[in-house]
Design an enzyme around this catalytic site. Structure first.
Site, PDB file in Angstrom:
ATOM      1  N   SER A 129       0.835  -1.453  -0.034  1.00 18.47           N
ATOM      2  CA  SER A 129      -0.046  -0.090  -0.003  1.00 18.47           C
ATOM      3  C   SER A 129       0.910   1.367  -0.028  1.00 18.47           C
ATOM      4  CB  SER A 129      -0.839  -0.034   1.285  1.00 18.47           C
ATOM      5  OG  SER A 129      -1.994   0.967   1.231  1.00 18.47           O
ATOM      6  N   ASP A 284      -8.298  -5.103  -6.434  1.00 20.43           N
ATOM      7  CA  ASP A 284      -7.942  -4.085  -5.909  1.00 20.43           C
ATOM      8  C   ASP A 284      -8.643  -2.898  -6.061  1.00 20.43           C
ATOM      9  OD1 ASP A 284      -6.767  -2.003  -4.023  1.00 20.43           O
ATOM     10  OD2 ASP A 284      -4.770  -2.928  -3.810  1.00 20.43           O
ATOM     11  N   HIS A 313      -7.779  -4.964  -1.840  1.00 21.46           N
ATOM     12  CA  HIS A 313      -6.450  -4.485  -1.512  1.00 21.46           C
ATOM     13  C   HIS A 313      -5.870  -5.264  -0.289  1.00 21.46           C
ATOM     14  CE1 HIS A 313      -3.577  -1.457  -0.713  1.00 21.46           C
ATOM     15  NE2 HIS A 313      -4.060  -1.102   0.538  1.00 21.46           N
TER      16      HIS A 313
END
Length: 338
Positions: A129, A284, A313
């Site tokens: 991330s 995602d 995600h």
């Protein structure tokens, strides 16, 4: 006793012009630095996460094994451990905390790695991330130092769509009257809970919810139980100003937004010499695989290796999906063996 150390950066001049006086970088290490200082892995933290939230990928029997590697987890500015709105003295406290970029974070980490530990080469930089955003920055900012990068479920530049999602998160948090433009005494609880529910629709994929994995895999008793226990419980302990500082860092993430590349995104990607495994999640909603395909197409030594996962995600972390952890660990093993 804290399980981390503090590195003093001194008066640290930020990219946007402010100076963090007596800036602090919190970090934790695993393993030992060998005599050649060539066994180093840097594993930056992610949005709202702290070093402990990265530890799921480290351990005996894992690719990131402290018996083999010296692993450094530097905490992002704004995460409550490194210099942040919640721990910085006046006048840069609370909502006066300055704007910090990913470029600033990685410059600070480079100072830690080179000055504190005397390291000149990194075997790997890896991150999920916003940790992936910092990983890309390491590759672009220090191409002769970084041998390998493995950004997973992240991007080298915040997309316009991702920026808009974050505007929704920010609006939900700051709509709480208790927010008080950042000068709150009591946490804006309603805003944090609202923010969590905005996040809930994006962190996992449509297929994840369709298959009821919140119940079947994560053990919640109902969808509402998942929203309150998992999502609201995730954000309520966190400081609102800290979250907004890191949100700004995320929205302004761009490996080309600096004097090295002057906004030329393709030039910045082409400058990454490191062998790269770029690993998006196929589902995602923040960082779609198309963005990663563009990055890989413009990097000289990169592979596109998506998680074929319905976990969205969270295929990438923090250790939530066991099958995806196995996939990631296996690819890191392959990358480090290359």
């Amino acid at each position: 006793m804290p399980d981390y150390e503090i590195y003093s950066l001194g008066d640290f001049v930020l990219q946007r012009g402010a100076t963090l006086r007596d800036a602090k970088l919190a970090y934790k290490t695993f393993g030992k630095l060998n005599a050649k200082k060539d066994n180093v892995i840097v594993f930056p933290t992610w949005y709202s996460g702290q070093h402990v939230d990265n530890e799921w990928l480290i351990g005996k029997g894992m690719t990131l094994d402290p018996a083999k590697y010296f692993i450094i987890i530097p905490n992002m500015f704004g995460n409550g451990l490194s210099s942040s709105p919640s721990n910085t003295p006046e006048p840069y406290n609370k909502s006066r905390f300055p704007q910090v970029t990913a470029y600033d974070n990685v410059r600070a980490q480079h100072q830690l790695v080179t000055e504190k530990f005397g390291v000149k080469k990194l075997k790997l930089v890896v991150g999920w991330s916003m940790g992936a955003l910092q990983t890309f920055h390491w590759g672009a900012m220090y191409p002769d130092m970084v041998e390998r990068i493995a950004p997973f479920c992240g991007s080298a530049k915040c997309s316009r769509h991702n920026f808009v999602f974050l505007e929704g998160v920010k609006a939900a948090l700051t709509a709480d009257s208790a927010w008080n433009n950042g000068w709150y005494d009591d946490k804006p609880e309603k805003g944090l809970r609202a923010m969590a529910r905005v996040y809930a629709g994006w962190g996992f994929s449509q297929a994840f919810y369709r298959q009821e994995l919140d119940l079947k895999a994560l053990g919640h008793s109902s969808l509402e139980d998942f929203l309150v226990s998992f999502w609201e419980g995730f954000f309520l302990p966190k400081d609102a100003n800290n979250l907004l500082t890191m949100l700004w860092t995320w929205q302004n993430g761009d490996i080309s937004d600096n004097e090295l590349y002057k906004g030329d995104f393709k030039k910045a990607l082409k400058a990454v010499k490191a062998k790269a495994f770029v690993m998006p999640s196929r589902t995602d909603l923040y960082f779609p695989p198309e963005d990663s395909e563009f990055e890989v197409a413009n990097m000289p030594n990169a592979k596109f290796l998506p998680f074929e996962s319905v976990w969205g995600h969270f295929a990438g972390g923090p250790g939530t999906s066991p099958n995806d952890v196995k996939f990631l660990d296996g690819k890191l093993k392959e990358l480090l063996a290359s």
